[in-house]
Design a protein around this motif. Structure first.
Motif, PDB file in Angstrom:
ATOM      1  N   ILE A 347       0.857  -1.190   0.000  1.00  0.00           N
ATOM      2  CA  ILE A 347       0.000   0.000   0.000  1.00  0.00           C
ATOM      3  C   ILE A 347       0.889   1.234   0.000  1.00  0.00           C
ATOM      4  O   ILE A 347       1.883   1.295   0.736  1.00  0.00           O
ATOM      5  CB  ILE A 347      -0.939   0.026   1.224  1.00  0.00           C
ATOM      6  CG1 ILE A 347      -1.862  -1.204   1.224  1.00  0.00           C
ATOM      7  CG2 ILE A 347      -1.771   1.302   1.238  1.00  0.00           C
ATOM      8  CD1 ILE A 347      -2.762  -1.287   2.443  1.00  0.00           C
ATOM      9  N   GLY A 348       0.528   2.189  -0.844  1.00  0.00           N
ATOM     10  CA  GLY A 348       1.261   3.446  -0.900  1.00  0.00           C
ATOM     11  C   GLY A 348       0.327   4.628  -0.760  1.00  0.00           C
ATOM     12  O   GLY A 348      -0.792   4.621  -1.295  1.00  0.00           O
ATOM     13  N   ILE A 349       0.760   5.663  -0.048  1.00  0.00           N
ATOM     14  CA  ILE A 349      -0.053   6.862   0.174  1.00  0.00           C
ATOM     15  C   ILE A 349       0.810   8.090  -0.055  1.00  0.00           C
ATOM     16  O   ILE A 349       1.965   8.146   0.383  1.00  0.00           O
ATOM     17  CB  ILE A 349      -0.631   6.914   1.597  1.00  0.00           C
ATOM     18  CG1 ILE A 349      -1.508   5.690   1.883  1.00  0.00           C
ATOM     19  CG2 ILE A 349      -1.452   8.181   1.808  1.00  0.00           C
ATOM     20  CD1 ILE A 349      -2.022   5.630   3.322  1.00  0.00           C
ATOM     21  N   ALA A 350       0.233   9.073  -0.747  1.00  0.00           N
ATOM     22  CA  ALA A 350       0.890  10.360  -0.928  1.00  0.00           C
ATOM     23  C   ALA A 350      -0.142  11.463  -0.764  1.00  0.00           C
ATOM     24  O   ALA A 350      -1.341  11.253  -1.024  1.00  0.00           O
ATOM     25  CB  ALA A 350       1.556  10.450  -2.299  1.00  0.00           C
ATOM     26  N   SER A 351       0.313  12.640  -0.340  1.00  0.00           N
ATOM     27  CA  SER A 351      -0.587  13.768  -0.113  1.00  0.00           C
ATOM     28  C   SER A 351      -0.106  14.984  -0.883  1.00  0.00           C
ATOM     29  O   SER A 351       1.105  15.189  -1.056  1.00  0.00           O
ATOM     30  CB  SER A 351      -0.662  14.102   1.378  1.00  0.00           C
ATOM     31  OG  SER A 351      -1.104  12.993   2.136  1.00  0.00           O
ATOM     32  N   GLY A 352      -1.055  15.797  -1.337  1.00  0.00           N
ATOM     33  CA  GLY A 352      -0.716  16.994  -2.080  1.00  0.00           C
ATOM     34  C   GLY A 352      -1.826  17.389  -3.030  1.00  0.00           C
ATOM     35  O   GLY A 352      -2.957  16.886  -2.934  1.00  0.00           O
ATOM     36  N   PRO A 353      -1.545  18.246  -4.009  1.00  0.00           N
ATOM     37  CA  PRO A 353      -2.574  18.707  -4.955  1.00  0.00           C
ATOM     38  C   PRO A 353      -2.788  17.703  -6.086  1.00  0.00           C
ATOM     39  O   PRO A 353      -1.872  16.971  -6.468  1.00  0.00           O
ATOM     40  CB  PRO A 353      -1.990  20.008  -5.495  1.00  0.00           C
ATOM     41  CG  PRO A 353      -0.506  19.790  -5.419  1.00  0.00           C
ATOM     42  CD  PRO A 353      -0.267  18.949  -4.191  1.00  0.00           C
ATOM     43  N   THR A 394       2.828  13.148   3.425  1.00  0.00           N
ATOM     44  CA  THR A 394       1.847  12.457   4.256  1.00  0.00           C
ATOM     45  C   THR A 394       2.378  12.276   5.674  1.00  0.00           C
ATOM     46  O   THR A 394       1.650  12.451   6.663  1.00  0.00           O
ATOM     47  CB  THR A 394       1.501  11.081   3.637  1.00  0.00           C
ATOM     48  OG1 THR A 394       1.033  11.267   2.302  1.00  0.00           O
ATOM     49  CG2 THR A 394       0.431  10.376   4.456  1.00  0.00           C
ATOM     50  N   HIS A 395       3.641  11.933   5.787  1.00  0.00           N
ATOM     51  CA  HIS A 395       4.266  11.769   7.101  1.00  0.00           C
ATOM     52  C   HIS A 395       4.178  13.065   7.908  1.00  0.00           C
ATOM     53  O   HIS A 395       3.885  13.057   9.120  1.00  0.00           O
ATOM     54  CB  HIS A 395       5.721  11.335   6.935  1.00  0.00           C
ATOM     55  CG  HIS A 395       6.472  11.295   8.228  1.00  0.00           C
ATOM     56  ND1 HIS A 395       7.253  12.353   8.669  1.00  0.00           N
ATOM     57  CD2 HIS A 395       6.557  10.341   9.193  1.00  0.00           C
ATOM     58  CE1 HIS A 395       7.788  12.057   9.828  1.00  0.00           C
ATOM     59  NE2 HIS A 395       7.394  10.830  10.181  1.00  0.00           N
ATOM     60  N   ALA A 396       4.392  14.199   7.270  1.00  0.00           N
ATOM     61  CA  ALA A 396       4.353  15.482   7.966  1.00  0.00           C
ATOM     62  C   ALA A 396       2.961  15.767   8.526  1.00  0.00           C
ATOM     63  O   ALA A 396       2.817  16.402   9.573  1.00  0.00           O
ATOM     64  CB  ALA A 396       4.787  16.600   7.011  1.00  0.00           C
ATOM     65  N   THR A 419      12.552  10.613   0.284  1.00  0.00           N
ATOM     66  CA  THR A 419      12.465  10.169   1.671  1.00  0.00           C
ATOM     67  C   THR A 419      11.058   9.649   1.932  1.00  0.00           C
ATOM     68  O   THR A 419      10.071  10.371   1.695  1.00  0.00           O
ATOM     69  CB  THR A 419      12.774  11.325   2.633  1.00  0.00           C
ATOM     70  OG1 THR A 419      14.089  11.824   2.370  1.00  0.00           O
ATOM     71  CG2 THR A 419      12.691  10.858   4.078  1.00  0.00           C
ATOM     72  N   THR A 420      10.990   8.429   2.405  1.00  0.00           N
ATOM     73  CA  THR A 420       9.679   7.804   2.654  1.00  0.00           C
ATOM     74  C   THR A 420       9.672   7.182   4.046  1.00  0.00           C
ATOM     75  O   THR A 420      10.707   7.057   4.706  1.00  0.00           O
ATOM     76  CB  THR A 420       9.364   6.715   1.616  1.00  0.00           C
ATOM     77  OG1 THR A 420      10.277   5.624   1.774  1.00  0.00           O
ATOM     78  CG2 THR A 420       9.459   7.273   0.195  1.00  0.00           C
ATOM     79  N   TYR A 421       8.464   6.764   4.466  1.00  0.00           N
ATOM     80  CA  TYR A 421       8.270   6.170   5.786  1.00  0.00           C
ATOM     81  C   TYR A 421       7.276   5.020   5.653  1.00  0.00           C
ATOM     82  O   TYR A 421       6.416   5.023   4.776  1.00  0.00           O
ATOM     83  CB  TYR A 421       7.724   7.185   6.779  1.00  0.00           C
ATOM     84  CG  TYR A 421       8.578   8.431   6.950  1.00  0.00           C
ATOM     85  CD1 TYR A 421       9.442   8.553   8.032  1.00  0.00           C
ATOM     86  CD2 TYR A 421       8.523   9.476   6.020  1.00  0.00           C
ATOM     87  CE1 TYR A 421      10.238   9.694   8.193  1.00  0.00           C
ATOM     88  CE2 TYR A 421       9.294  10.619   6.167  1.00  0.00           C
ATOM     89  CZ  TYR A 421      10.159  10.709   7.262  1.00  0.00           C
ATOM     90  OH  TYR A 421      10.922  11.828   7.423  1.00  0.00           O
TER      91      TYR A 421
END
Length: 428
Positions: A347-353, A394-396, A419-421
């Motif tokens: 599973i992968g998640i990213a945040s933004g516009p 997303t981490h932030a 950089t990922t988590y």
């Protein structure tokens, strides 16, 4: 009630009109109650207009009374005035008394019975009116009431009987063979015509009602299918806004998931079994999305894509997707024993516009574009089985509420080092 309305019953139970004992009714009891309620509401709305017509006709007949009798008689005027006041009181009552709407047919029968008695029996005793004159007045009242008050067959039959009794009880109506021949046949004939008119009008109203519910059912079914393809707000816009639908969202979170080692598993299963297993899993994922207000975008093979923050804004979009991802892991662990071999999920998640919109003219779809979408896809494809990899953005947004692995630098195809988590769980 959604599709479980009259229209739905029409499709499922083939509800039709039938004529039992000359009384129209629907086969389904609940459908019949729905129709009678609908018909009475319409009858109540039209009843005020009918009462105003009754007042106007009564006043007009008051003028004609003078021509028929060659003089103005106080008793006759008082009867006409009483009818006008009765209609006026009915106008007030229909606007304020709830029980009138609930018992419109009974209320109409009582009102019309009193009016017919006053226009026939009372006027006949108050002055020497010709029998035909009084009969005409009662006939106009009966026919107007059947059409304007939306009387149904029970009420129509009662009023036809009252009409016949009033007309045949008029002075001179049955005195002598000639009077009998002149009055009985026409009176009963007009009563029969009234019954036929009432029957035809009610049948027409019922047929129109059923057709209207069929249209509503088809529209609801079409809307349901459309909402299964598109988010509800987008579906509404698609029906009302011409041209392409496109929106930009400055803050959303996007999730991609994919089953690790799916190809060998698919080769070991019959097509029906494979589809059944995927359907069971994706149905549960869909329910998880719906419960959290997350929009499923699409499935491609064994991959699943969802977004939080679209089309309705979600200020906590990252947390919504984090909870969804954790729920998806638990769901997969529960369902995996049904698969022929152990399965895992990245599973992968990213945040933004992102940019979102509807593309295509046939088999259209609601989709997302932008760097956030590409990053989320890379978080999944460069991730590890049983792990949820998230971007730095997303981490932030989540670091104060969730537990993460140490940061790692991943060389992401097309993007370079990132950089990922790994999301490990919630702190709450």
């Amino acid at each position: 009630m959604g599709l479980r309305t009259i229209g739905g019953w029409l499709q499922e139970q083939h509800v039709q009109l039938h004529m039992g004992r000359w009384l129209l009714e629907l086969d389904d009891a609940r459908a019949e109650r729905e129709f009678t309620s609908y018909d009475d509401v319409r009858g109540l709305a039209e009843g005020r207009f009918a009462l105003y017509i009754g007042i106007a006709l009564t006043l007009a007949y008051g003028v004609v009374d003078v021509l028929v009798l060659d003089e103005l008689q106080l008793d006759v005027s008082l009867v006409r005035l009483a009818v006008v006041l009765l209609f006026a009181c009915a106008v007030v009552v229909t606007g304020r008394a709830i029980w009138v709407g609930r018992h419109l047919q009974v209320s109409s029968v009582v009102l019309l019975t009193v009016v017919l008695l006053m226009l026939g029996t009372t006027l006949g005793r108050a002055a020497d009116f010709p029998t035909e004159y009084l009969t005409t007045s009662c006939t106009v009242t009966l026919f107007g009431a059947i059409g304007l008050l939306r009387l149904r067959m029970h009420a129509v039959l009662v009023m036809a009987g009252v009409y016949s009794a009033v007309c045949l009880s008029l002075p001179g109506a049955l005195q002598g063979v000639d009077a009998l021949a002149r009055n009985v046949a026409p009176t009963l004939g007009l009563a029969a015509i009234a019954v036929v008119i009432g029957f035809s009008l009610e049948k027409l109203r019922r047929t129109d009602y059923l057709r209207q519910r069929e249209v509503e059912a088809e529209q609801a079914r079409s809307d349901e299918l459309l909402h299964n393809v598109l988010p509800a707000p987008i579906a509404r816009r698609l029906r009302t806004e011409p041209g392409a639908i496109a929106d930009s969202a400055p803050e959303v979170s996007v999730l991609f998931s994919d089953i690790v080692g799916f190809t060998p598993v698919s080769e070991a299963l019959a097509p029906e079994e494979l589809v059944q297993l995927l359907d069971t899993m994706f149905r549960e994922f869909d329910e998880l999305c719906e419960a959290r207000g997350i929009e499923k975008i699409k499935t491609v093979g064994d991959a699943y894509m969802a977004v939080a923050g679209l089309p309705e804004p979600d200020p906590d979009h990252a947390a919504s997707l984090a909870e969804l991802a954790l729920d998806m892991q638990r769901t997969l662990a529960r369902l995996s024993p049904a698969w022929p071999s152990p399965i895992a999920m990245r599973i992968g998640i990213a945040s933004g516009p992102v940019v979102a919109g509807v593309i295509g003219r046939r088999r259209f779809t609601y989709d997302l574009w932008g760097d956030t979408v590409n990053t989320a896809s890379r978080m999944e494809s460069h991730g590890r089985p049983h792990r949820i990899q998230v971007s730095a953005a997303t981490h932030a947004l989540l670091e104060s509420r969730y537990t993460f692995s140490d940061p790692q630098v991943v060389d992401v195809k097309g993007k370079g080092p990132m950089t990922t988590y790994f999301l490990l769980g919630s702190n709450l």
